[in-house]
Design an enzyme around this catalytic site. Structure first.
Site, short mmCIF file in Angstrom:
data_model
loop_
_atom_site.label_atom_id
_atom_site.label_comp_id
_atom_site.label_asym_id
_atom_site.label_seq_id
_atom_site.Cartn_x
_atom_site.Cartn_y
_atom_site.Cartn_z
N GLU A 90 -4.83 73.71 60.93
CA GLU A 90 -6.02 73.45 61.78
C GLU A 90 -7.21 73.18 61.08
O GLU A 90 -7.37 73.35 59.73
CB GLU A 90 -6.72 74.80 62.31
CG GLU A 90 -5.70 75.21 63.51
CD GLU A 90 -6.15 76.39 64.31
OE1 GLU A 90 -5.33 76.99 65.01
OE2 GLU A 90 -7.52 76.38 63.83
N CYS A 331 -10.93 80.69 62.98
CA CYS A 331 -9.66 80.64 62.12
C CYS A 331 -8.31 80.72 62.83
O CYS A 331 -8.06 82.08 62.97
CB CYS A 331 -10.12 81.27 60.87
SG CYS A 331 -8.74 81.54 59.58
S1 SF4 Z 1 -10.33 85.40 57.35
FE1 SF4 Z 1 -9.04 86.60 55.92
S2 SF4 Z 1 -7.00 86.52 57.10
FE2 SF4 Z 1 -8.03 84.81 58.03
S3 SF4 Z 1 -7.68 82.83 56.62
FE3 SF4 Z 1 -9.62 83.90 55.96
S4 SF4 Z 1 -8.69 85.21 54.27
FE4 SF4 Z 1 -7.05 84.78 55.52
#
Ligand code: SF4
Length: 364
Positions: A90, A331
């Site tokens: 993404e 994310c």
């Molecule tokens: S928030 Fe943590 S688990 Fe999510 S992509 Fe970033 S490092 Fe990885």
């Protein structure tokens, strides 16, 4: 070989073995790194026979756009890309009044496993190579027709960029052809050796670090990486990170209702970062069906109380209230929906009427 996987010096050396005179090499480099073309045919000032020769040896392919969400009320839009091996990643386009940010993924999954993150929930994925990081950038830049001088890039999408350092550094070197390192931010969960490696670079991007709890115990609960890289050692690495005049480290802090959003948490955070050239980016949690049910977004009163307390303790703070909230900008959420959909389709014939419909119910 994809020529976008090479850094500027490697590209020049590789082209120099095939192409002459040397100004042709510069022309090709400019078509790629400044204009971001994905086909040799677009290089109209390069002779046809040179283009044909390059075509027979190399590619310039970018990841393909699978989905674009409908732009959110603030104009932000999420892109889902398909990589050549079927992996999905993404990126997010985030327009602002005076500039535009593009958020890029650095891995097709993530092994770090932050408990508030959908990418972490779905587990590790392979490293993304420079052509795939740059492909996200150029594709969105072309679609949105954003002048390079108005762009910021943040590595805050899927993956932990400091666990893919070599590819990240090559990508940064190409991006710096278009923008100052001050316009590029690398966000990490706190990989201390990677932070030290970034510190040694001649051209350093901005550093953002995801802290999310003011003490080791709670940070370890929601960010298991803390067990390997403890909070006190992480803070020491931030204190030795070299910062030029006018630059700050961004402390990211995901606000979870009733967990890390109290007045005393804000006081403890202010104390933790005291003396650091830092600003806090408070990010109210984005709920997702794949994440623990107890995790909730704080209400506006709690967010205001947290932010006001930081300000009273002389901490500079911004709060990301709604950027892309309605397009699931956090994310990995868009990819998570796709994965859940495809699993649901596969599992449909096996599910009995009494079983839960959610394909991820057993993991929650
Ligand atoms: S928030 Fe943590 S688990 Fe999510 S992509 Fe970033 S490092 Fe990885």
């Amino acid at each position: 070989m994809n020529l976008y996987d090479l850094g500027p010096a490697q590209l020049e050396a590789t082209l120099g073995e095939i192409v002459s005179p040397s100004f042709r090499v510069k022309q090709i480099e400019e078509w790629m790194h400044v204009r971001g073309v994905d086909a040799f045919g677009a290089m109209t000032n390069v002779p046809k026979d040179v283009r044909a020769e390059l075509e027979s040896r190399f590619t310039l392919a970018f990841p393909k756009v699978l989905t674009r969400t409908v732009p959110a009320s603030d104009g932000s839009q999420k892109y889902l890309f398909r990589l050549h091996d079927g992996q999905r990643i993404e990126s997010v386009y985030m327009p602002m009044s005076d500039r535009t940010s593009i958020c890029l993924s650095s891995q097709a999954g993530c092994a770090v496993g932050c408990t508030f993150c959908v990418t972490g929930f779905f587990g590790p994925g392979r490293n993304i190579v420079p052509s795939e990081m740059l492909g996200q950038f150029y594709t969105i830049q072309h679609e949105k027709q954003i002048p390079a001088e108005q762009m910021n890039v943040v590595f805050m999408g899927m993956g932990e960029p400091l666990l893919n350092l070599e590819n990240l550094v090559t990508t940064l070197d190409v991006l710096y052809r278009n923008m100052s390192p001050r316009r590029v931010t690398v966000s990490t969960s706190g990989i201390i050796p990677g932070i030290d490696d970034l510190a040694r670079l001649e051209k350093r991007p901005n550093l953002a670090v995801s802290i999310n709890a003011p003490d080791r115990k709670r940070r370890e609960e929601i960010m298991p990486i803390t067990a390997k890289y403890p909070l006190d050692e992480l803070m020491a690495s931030l204190r030795r990170f070299p910062l030029e005049k006018g630059r700050d480290i961004t402390i990211e802090y995901v606000l979870l209702a009733g967990y890390n959003d109290s007045k005393s948490d804000a006081v403890a955070l202010a104390k933790l970062i005291r003396g650091l050239h830092a600003k806090v980016n408070a990010i109210p949690f984005n709920a997702d069906p794949n994440l623990p049910e107890w995790m909730k977004r704080p209400n506006d009163t709690a967010i205001d109380r947290f932010v006001d307390t930081l300000v009273q303790h002389n901490v500079r703070v911004t709060v990301r209230r709604s950027k892309g909230r309605d397009i699931a900008a956090a994310c990995g959420q868009l990819r998570g929906k796709e994965i859940a959909k495809s699993r649901a389709t596969r599992e449909q014939p096996l599910r009995k009427a009494s079983e839960p419909a959610s394909p991820t119910a057993s993991r929650r």
